[in-house]
Design an enzyme around this catalytic site. Structure first.
Site, PDB file in Angstrom:
ATOM      1  N   GLY A   1       9.363   6.369   9.743  1.00  0.00           N
ATOM      2  CA  GLY A   1       9.272   5.852   8.388  1.00  0.00           C
ATOM      3  C   GLY A   1       8.104   6.485   7.653  1.00  0.00           C
ATOM      4  O   GLY A   1       7.776   7.653   7.876  1.00  0.00           O
TER       5      GLY A   1
ATOM      6  N   GLN B   1       4.746   6.127   7.830  1.00  0.00           N
ATOM      7  CA  GLN B   1       3.698   6.685   8.682  1.00  0.00           C
ATOM      8  C   GLN B   1       4.273   7.650   9.719  1.00  0.00           C
ATOM      9  O   GLN B   1       3.677   8.690  10.013  1.00  0.00           O
ATOM     10  CB  GLN B   1       2.938   5.556   9.386  1.00  0.00           C
TER      11      GLN B   1
ATOM     12  N   ARG C   1      16.388   5.460  17.634  1.00  0.00           N
ATOM     13  CA  ARG C   1      17.664   4.983  18.162  1.00  0.00           C
ATOM     14  C   ARG C   1      18.785   5.906  17.682  1.00  0.00           C
ATOM     15  O   ARG C   1      18.698   6.461  16.572  1.00  0.00           O
ATOM     16  CB  ARG C   1      17.909   3.548  17.713  1.00  0.00           C
TER      17      ARG C   1
ATOM     18  N   HIS D   1      -1.466  -0.261  13.573  1.00  0.00           N
ATOM     19  CA  HIS D   1      -1.740  -1.616  13.094  1.00  0.00           C
ATOM     20  C   HIS D   1      -1.836  -2.495  14.329  1.00  0.00           C
ATOM     21  O   HIS D   1      -1.034  -2.348  15.267  1.00  0.00           O
ATOM     22  CB  HIS D   1      -0.627  -2.088  12.164  1.00  0.00           C
TER      23      HIS D   1
ATOM     24  N   GLY E   1       2.019   6.692   4.145  1.00  0.00           N
ATOM     25  CA  GLY E   1       2.358   7.909   4.856  1.00  0.00           C
ATOM     26  C   GLY E   1       2.465   9.143   3.985  1.00  0.00           C
ATOM     27  O   GLY E   1       2.040  10.236   4.386  1.00  0.00           O
TER      28      GLY E   1
ATOM     29  N   ASP F   1      -6.425  -6.762   7.382  1.00  0.00           N
ATOM     30  CA  ASP F   1      -5.260  -6.119   6.778  1.00  0.00           C
ATOM     31  C   ASP F   1      -4.282  -7.156   6.244  1.00  0.00           C
ATOM     32  O   ASP F   1      -3.822  -7.060   5.099  1.00  0.00           O
ATOM     33  CB  ASP F   1      -4.579  -5.223   7.812  1.00  0.00           C
TER      34      ASP F   1
ATOM     35  N   GLU G   1       0.612  -4.368 -21.081  1.00  0.00           N
ATOM     36  CA  GLU G   1      -0.707  -4.981 -20.905  1.00  0.00           C
ATOM     37  C   GLU G   1      -0.936  -5.546 -19.506  1.00  0.00           C
ATOM     38  O   GLU G   1      -2.076  -5.556 -19.022  1.00  0.00           O
ATOM     39  CB  GLU G   1      -0.899  -6.095 -21.938  1.00  0.00           C
TER      40      GLU G   1
ATOM     41  N   SER H   1     -14.274  -0.980 -22.409  1.00  0.00           N
ATOM     42  CA  SER H   1     -15.038  -1.346 -23.604  1.00  0.00           C
ATOM     43  C   SER H   1     -15.982  -2.504 -23.304  1.00  0.00           C
ATOM     44  O   SER H   1     -15.794  -3.256 -22.340  1.00  0.00           O
ATOM     45  CB  SER H   1     -14.084  -1.753 -24.727  1.00  0.00           C
TER      46      SER H   1
END
Length: 334
Positions: free
Chosen positions: A26, A28, A48, A108, A134, A191, A227, A252
Protein backbone atom coordinates in the site's frame (compact mmCIF):
# COMPACT_ATOMS: atom_id res chain seq x y z
CA UNK A 1 16.96 15.37 24.88
CA UNK A 2 15.86 13.02 22.11
CA UNK A 3 18.44 10.83 20.38
CA UNK A 4 18.47 11.39 16.61
CA UNK A 5 20.51 9.35 14.14
CA UNK A 6 21.69 10.43 10.68
CA UNK A 7 23.46 8.85 7.71
CA UNK A 8 26.82 8.94 9.48
CA UNK A 9 25.37 6.77 12.29
CA UNK A 10 24.25 4.02 9.92
CA UNK A 11 26.02 1.08 8.29
CA UNK A 12 24.41 0.79 4.82
CA UNK A 13 25.96 -2.64 4.21
CA UNK A 14 24.09 -4.42 7.01
CA UNK A 15 20.74 -4.40 5.24
CA UNK A 16 22.38 -5.11 1.87
CA UNK A 17 23.64 -8.39 3.28
CA UNK A 18 20.11 -9.49 4.20
CA UNK A 19 17.06 -10.59 2.27
CA UNK A 20 14.07 -8.32 3.00
CA UNK A 21 10.39 -9.19 2.61
CA UNK A 22 7.89 -6.34 2.51
CA UNK A 23 4.48 -7.69 3.49
CA UNK A 24 1.93 -5.41 1.83
CA UNK A 25 2.12 -2.96 -1.05
CA UNK A 26 0.00 0.00 0.00
CA UNK A 27 1.11 3.56 0.72
CA UNK A 28 4.14 2.60 2.82
CA UNK A 29 4.75 -0.81 1.26
CA UNK A 30 5.39 0.42 -2.26
CA UNK A 31 7.71 3.18 -1.04
CA UNK A 32 9.77 0.93 1.21
CA UNK A 33 10.10 -1.80 -1.41
CA UNK A 34 11.14 0.51 -4.23
CA UNK A 35 13.52 2.57 -2.10
CA UNK A 36 15.17 -0.57 -0.74
CA UNK A 37 15.55 -2.03 -4.23
CA UNK A 38 17.13 1.16 -5.55
CA UNK A 39 19.49 1.20 -2.56
CA UNK A 40 20.84 -2.19 -3.60
CA UNK A 41 18.86 -4.34 -1.16
CA UNK A 42 17.52 -7.75 -2.19
CA UNK A 43 13.79 -7.41 -1.65
CA UNK A 44 10.56 -9.24 -2.44
CA UNK A 45 6.95 -8.20 -1.83
CA UNK A 46 4.60 -10.56 0.00
CA UNK A 47 1.01 -10.37 -1.25
CA UNK A 48 -1.95 -12.70 -1.26
CA UNK A 49 -2.58 -14.25 -4.70
CA UNK A 50 -5.83 -12.28 -5.10
CA UNK A 51 -4.20 -8.95 -4.25
CA UNK A 52 -4.92 -6.16 -6.73
CA UNK A 53 -1.45 -4.72 -6.00
CA UNK A 54 0.51 -7.68 -7.36
CA UNK A 55 0.44 -6.47 -10.97
CA UNK A 56 1.50 -2.96 -9.93
CA UNK A 57 4.43 -4.31 -7.92
CA UNK A 58 5.62 -6.49 -10.79
CA UNK A 59 5.26 -3.61 -13.23
CA UNK A 60 7.61 -1.66 -10.97
CA UNK A 61 10.24 -4.39 -11.31
CA UNK A 62 9.68 -6.09 -7.97
CA UNK A 63 9.43 -9.80 -7.32
CA UNK A 64 6.12 -10.84 -5.76
CA UNK A 65 5.54 -13.97 -3.70
CA UNK A 66 2.84 -15.01 -1.25
CA UNK A 67 3.37 -13.69 2.29
CA UNK A 68 4.36 -17.16 3.48
CA UNK A 69 6.85 -17.64 0.64
CA UNK A 70 8.31 -14.19 1.21
CA UNK A 71 8.65 -14.74 4.97
CA UNK A 72 10.27 -18.15 4.51
CA UNK A 73 12.82 -16.67 2.07
CA UNK A 74 13.65 -13.54 4.08
CA UNK A 75 15.99 -12.64 6.91
CA UNK A 76 14.07 -9.41 7.58
CA UNK A 77 10.28 -9.20 7.43
CA UNK A 78 8.67 -5.74 7.45
CA UNK A 79 4.93 -5.81 8.21
CA UNK A 80 3.17 -3.07 6.20
CA UNK A 81 -0.45 -4.22 6.14
CA UNK A 82 -3.40 -2.57 7.95
CA UNK A 83 -3.45 -2.89 11.75
CA UNK A 84 -6.74 -4.77 11.80
CA UNK A 85 -5.55 -7.63 9.55
CA UNK A 86 -1.89 -7.75 10.56
CA UNK A 87 -2.20 -10.27 13.39
CA UNK A 88 -4.00 -12.80 11.19
CA UNK A 89 -1.50 -12.45 8.36
CA UNK A 90 1.36 -12.73 10.84
CA UNK A 91 0.04 -15.91 12.50
CA UNK A 92 -0.86 -17.58 9.20
CA UNK A 93 2.03 -16.58 6.97
CA UNK A 94 4.94 -15.12 8.93
CA UNK A 95 5.28 -16.66 12.37
CA UNK A 96 5.75 -20.25 11.10
CA UNK A 97 8.78 -19.14 9.06
CA UNK A 98 10.64 -16.96 11.57
CA UNK A 99 14.00 -18.48 12.42
CA UNK A 100 16.42 -17.63 15.19
CA UNK A 101 18.33 -14.47 14.25
CA UNK A 102 15.66 -13.15 11.89
CA UNK A 103 14.33 -9.60 12.17
CA UNK A 104 10.63 -8.74 12.40
CA UNK A 105 9.94 -5.08 11.65
CA UNK A 106 7.01 -2.71 11.87
CA UNK A 107 6.20 0.86 10.80
CA UNK A 108 3.62 1.24 13.59
CA UNK A 109 3.65 -0.32 17.05
CA UNK A 110 -0.07 -1.09 17.38
CA UNK A 111 0.01 -4.89 17.16
CA UNK A 112 3.10 -5.30 19.33
CA UNK A 113 2.11 -2.77 21.99
CA UNK A 114 -1.42 -4.15 22.37
CA UNK A 115 -0.14 -7.76 22.25
CA UNK A 116 -2.06 -8.81 19.16
CA UNK A 117 1.30 -10.17 17.96
CA UNK A 118 3.76 -11.91 20.30
CA UNK A 119 6.97 -12.73 18.41
CA UNK A 120 9.29 -15.60 19.41
CA UNK A 121 12.02 -14.57 21.82
CA UNK A 122 14.92 -15.45 19.50
CA UNK A 123 14.17 -12.86 16.80
CA UNK A 124 14.86 -9.13 16.71
CA UNK A 125 11.75 -6.94 16.78
CA UNK A 126 12.17 -3.33 15.69
CA UNK A 127 10.35 -0.40 14.16
CA UNK A 128 11.19 2.13 11.49
CA UNK A 129 8.23 4.48 11.14
CA UNK A 130 8.41 7.26 8.54
CA UNK A 131 6.62 10.39 9.74
CA UNK A 132 4.92 10.98 6.42
CA UNK A 133 2.77 9.16 3.85
CA UNK A 134 4.29 6.62 1.50
CA UNK A 135 4.18 8.81 -1.59
CA UNK A 136 6.32 11.36 0.28
CA UNK A 137 8.75 8.64 1.42
CA UNK A 138 9.12 7.66 -2.21
CA UNK A 139 9.29 11.14 -3.73
CA UNK A 140 11.79 12.59 -1.27
CA UNK A 141 14.04 9.55 -1.70
CA UNK A 142 14.03 10.06 -5.47
CA UNK A 143 14.86 13.73 -4.93
CA UNK A 144 17.87 12.82 -2.81
CA UNK A 145 16.39 13.65 0.59
CA UNK A 146 14.06 11.73 2.86
CA UNK A 147 11.26 11.71 5.43
CA UNK A 148 12.18 11.72 9.15
CA UNK A 149 11.62 8.35 10.83
CA UNK A 150 11.14 6.94 14.30
CA UNK A 151 13.17 3.96 15.51
CA UNK A 152 12.21 1.65 18.35
CA UNK A 153 13.58 -1.68 19.56
CA UNK A 154 11.15 -4.09 21.21
CA UNK A 155 13.45 -7.13 21.24
CA UNK A 156 17.21 -7.31 20.68
CA UNK A 157 17.90 -11.03 20.49
CA UNK A 158 20.94 -10.68 18.23
CA UNK A 159 22.52 -7.66 19.89
CA UNK A 160 22.37 -5.87 16.52
CA UNK A 161 18.69 -4.94 16.28
CA UNK A 162 19.31 -1.19 16.40
CA UNK A 163 22.13 -1.33 13.84
CA UNK A 164 19.99 -3.38 11.43
CA UNK A 165 17.03 -1.03 11.84
CA UNK A 166 19.22 2.02 11.22
CA UNK A 167 20.64 0.36 8.11
CA UNK A 168 17.05 -0.19 6.91
CA UNK A 169 16.23 3.46 7.64
CA UNK A 170 19.27 4.51 5.61
CA UNK A 171 18.10 2.40 2.66
CA UNK A 172 14.66 4.04 2.52
CA UNK A 173 16.11 7.55 2.91
CA UNK A 174 15.03 8.19 6.49
CA UNK A 175 18.46 8.85 7.96
CA UNK A 176 19.00 11.69 5.48
CA UNK A 177 16.35 13.62 7.43
CA UNK A 178 16.91 12.10 10.88
CA UNK A 179 15.78 9.00 12.80
CA UNK A 180 14.45 9.75 16.28
CA UNK A 181 14.68 7.12 19.03
CA UNK A 182 11.41 6.19 20.73
CA UNK A 183 9.60 3.13 22.09
CA UNK A 184 6.77 1.02 20.71
CA UNK A 185 4.57 2.32 23.54
CA UNK A 186 5.31 5.98 22.90
CA UNK A 187 4.98 5.73 19.12
CA UNK A 188 1.69 3.83 19.29
CA UNK A 189 -0.03 5.95 21.90
CA UNK A 190 1.08 9.33 20.54
CA UNK A 191 0.26 8.30 16.98
CA UNK A 192 -3.28 7.21 17.86
CA UNK A 193 -3.80 10.32 20.00
CA UNK A 194 -2.64 12.63 17.22
CA UNK A 195 -4.89 10.95 14.65
CA UNK A 196 -7.97 11.09 16.85
CA UNK A 197 -7.61 14.46 18.57
CA UNK A 198 -6.05 16.73 15.93
CA UNK A 199 -4.77 15.29 12.65
CA UNK A 200 -7.92 13.47 11.53
CA UNK A 201 -10.75 13.51 14.07
CA UNK A 202 -10.21 16.97 15.55
CA UNK A 203 -9.51 18.75 12.27
CA UNK A 204 -12.36 17.04 10.40
CA UNK A 205 -14.91 17.92 13.07
CA UNK A 206 -13.70 21.54 13.30
CA UNK A 207 -13.90 21.90 9.51
CA UNK A 208 -17.42 20.47 9.30
CA UNK A 209 -18.71 22.41 12.31
CA UNK A 210 -17.30 25.75 11.10
CA UNK A 211 -18.64 25.13 7.56
CA UNK A 212 -22.09 24.27 8.92
CA UNK A 213 -22.10 27.34 11.17
CA UNK A 214 -21.46 29.69 8.23
CA UNK A 215 -23.96 27.99 5.90
CA UNK A 216 -26.67 27.94 8.57
CA UNK A 217 -26.05 31.67 9.08
CA UNK A 218 -26.87 32.27 5.40
CA UNK A 219 -23.42 32.53 3.82
CA UNK A 220 -22.74 30.91 0.46
CA UNK A 221 -21.48 27.31 0.79
CA UNK A 222 -18.69 28.16 -1.66
CA UNK A 223 -17.44 31.00 0.54
CA UNK A 224 -17.73 28.80 3.60
CA UNK A 225 -15.68 26.07 1.88
CA UNK A 226 -12.85 28.46 1.02
CA UNK A 227 -12.70 29.89 4.54
CA UNK A 228 -12.97 26.65 6.51
CA UNK A 229 -11.25 24.01 4.36
CA UNK A 230 -9.39 25.36 1.33
CA UNK A 231 -7.32 27.95 3.20
CA UNK A 232 -6.34 25.45 5.88
CA UNK A 233 -3.46 24.27 3.69
CA UNK A 234 -1.95 27.76 3.70
CA UNK A 235 -1.92 27.77 7.51
CA UNK A 236 -0.62 24.21 7.79
CA UNK A 237 2.23 25.02 5.40
CA UNK A 238 3.24 27.94 7.62
CA UNK A 239 3.09 25.72 10.71
CA UNK A 240 5.18 23.08 8.93
CA UNK A 241 7.80 25.64 7.93
CA UNK A 242 8.23 27.47 11.24
CA UNK A 243 5.80 26.42 13.94
CA UNK A 244 3.12 28.50 15.63
CA UNK A 245 5.28 31.62 15.88
CA UNK A 246 6.01 31.70 12.14
CA UNK A 247 2.33 31.18 11.32
CA UNK A 248 1.33 34.04 13.61
CA UNK A 249 4.07 36.26 12.20
CA UNK A 250 2.90 35.52 8.66
CA UNK A 251 -0.82 36.19 9.07
CA UNK A 252 -2.40 39.60 9.60
CA UNK A 253 -2.45 41.32 12.98
CA UNK A 254 -6.23 40.96 12.89
CA UNK A 255 -5.95 37.20 12.45
CA UNK A 256 -3.34 36.93 15.19
CA UNK A 257 -5.48 38.93 17.63
CA UNK A 258 -8.49 36.74 16.81
CA UNK A 259 -6.32 33.67 17.38
CA UNK A 260 -5.35 34.73 20.92
CA UNK A 261 -8.75 36.04 21.97
CA UNK A 262 -11.12 33.47 20.41
CA UNK A 263 -9.16 30.23 20.03
CA UNK A 264 -9.49 29.29 23.69
CA UNK A 265 -13.27 29.73 23.43
CA UNK A 266 -13.31 26.92 20.86
CA UNK A 267 -10.83 24.59 22.57
CA UNK A 268 -12.16 24.89 26.12
CA UNK A 269 -11.36 23.16 29.40
CA UNK A 270 -14.11 20.71 28.48
CA UNK A 271 -12.31 20.01 25.20
CA UNK A 272 -9.05 19.40 27.04
CA UNK A 273 -10.83 17.03 29.43
CA UNK A 274 -12.17 15.12 26.44
CA UNK A 275 -8.65 14.91 25.02
CA UNK A 276 -7.44 13.38 28.30
CA UNK A 277 -10.30 10.87 28.17
CA UNK A 278 -9.35 9.89 24.62
CA UNK A 279 -5.73 9.42 25.73
CA UNK A 280 -6.84 7.25 28.66
CA UNK A 281 -8.83 5.03 26.27
CA UNK A 282 -5.74 4.65 24.10
CA UNK A 283 -3.42 3.92 27.02
CA UNK A 284 -5.74 1.35 28.57
CA UNK A 285 -6.20 -0.55 25.30
CA UNK A 286 -9.93 0.24 25.21
CA UNK A 287 -9.69 1.89 21.80
CA UNK A 288 -7.58 -0.96 20.37
CA UNK A 289 -10.04 -3.56 21.64
CA UNK A 290 -12.99 -1.57 20.30
CA UNK A 291 -11.42 -1.15 16.85
CA UNK A 292 -10.29 -4.77 16.52
CA UNK A 293 -13.74 -6.00 17.59
CA UNK A 294 -15.32 -3.71 14.97
CA UNK A 295 -12.93 -5.00 12.32
CA UNK A 296 -13.81 -8.62 13.13
CA UNK A 297 -17.47 -7.73 12.46
CA UNK A 298 -16.60 -6.21 9.08
CA UNK A 299 -16.25 -2.63 10.39
CA UNK A 300 -19.96 -1.68 10.01
CA UNK A 301 -19.65 1.65 11.86
CA UNK A 302 -16.61 2.66 9.80
CA UNK A 303 -18.42 1.89 6.53
CA UNK A 304 -21.58 3.70 7.68
CA UNK A 305 -19.67 6.83 8.69
CA UNK A 306 -17.51 6.76 5.57
CA UNK A 307 -20.61 6.83 3.38
CA UNK A 308 -22.46 9.42 5.49
CA UNK A 309 -19.50 11.81 5.51
CA UNK A 310 -19.01 11.51 1.75
CA UNK A 311 -22.57 12.82 1.37
CA UNK A 312 -21.85 15.91 3.49
CA UNK A 313 -22.44 19.21 1.68
CA UNK A 314 -18.84 20.30 2.14
CA UNK A 315 -17.74 17.37 -0.03
CA UNK A 316 -20.05 18.15 -2.97
CA UNK A 317 -19.21 21.87 -2.83
CA UNK A 318 -15.53 21.06 -2.63
CA UNK A 319 -15.62 18.77 -5.67
CA UNK A 320 -17.20 21.49 -7.78
CA UNK A 321 -14.71 24.14 -6.67
CA UNK A 322 -11.65 21.91 -7.06
CA UNK A 323 -12.69 21.14 -10.63
CA UNK A 324 -12.35 24.88 -11.30
CA UNK A 325 -8.76 25.02 -10.03
CA UNK A 326 -6.32 24.29 -12.91
CA UNK A 327 -3.37 24.17 -10.51
CA UNK A 328 -4.86 21.13 -8.73
CA UNK A 329 -5.09 17.53 -9.82
CA UNK A 330 -8.43 16.72 -8.15
CA UNK A 331 -8.52 13.51 -6.13
CA UNK A 332 -11.54 11.43 -5.28
CA UNK A 333 -11.81 8.59 -2.77
CA UNK A 334 -12.99 5.31 -4.33
Amino acid sequence: MATIYYDSDCNPDLIKNKKVAIIGYGSQGHAHALNLKESGVEVVVGLRPESSSAHEARESGLEVRTPAEAAEWADVVMMLVPDQVMADIYSESVEPFLDKGDTLMFAHGFNIHFAAITPPEDVDVSMIAPKGPGHLVRRTYQEGSGVPCLIAIHQDASGEARETALSYAHAIGGSRAGVLETTFKEETETDLFGEQVILCGGVAELIKASFETLVEAGYQPESAYFETLHELKLIVDLLFEGGLSWMRYSVSDTAEYGDYTRGARIVTDETRASMKKVLEEIQSGAFANEWLAQAREGAPFLKEQREANRRHQIESVGRELRDMMPFLEPKSAP
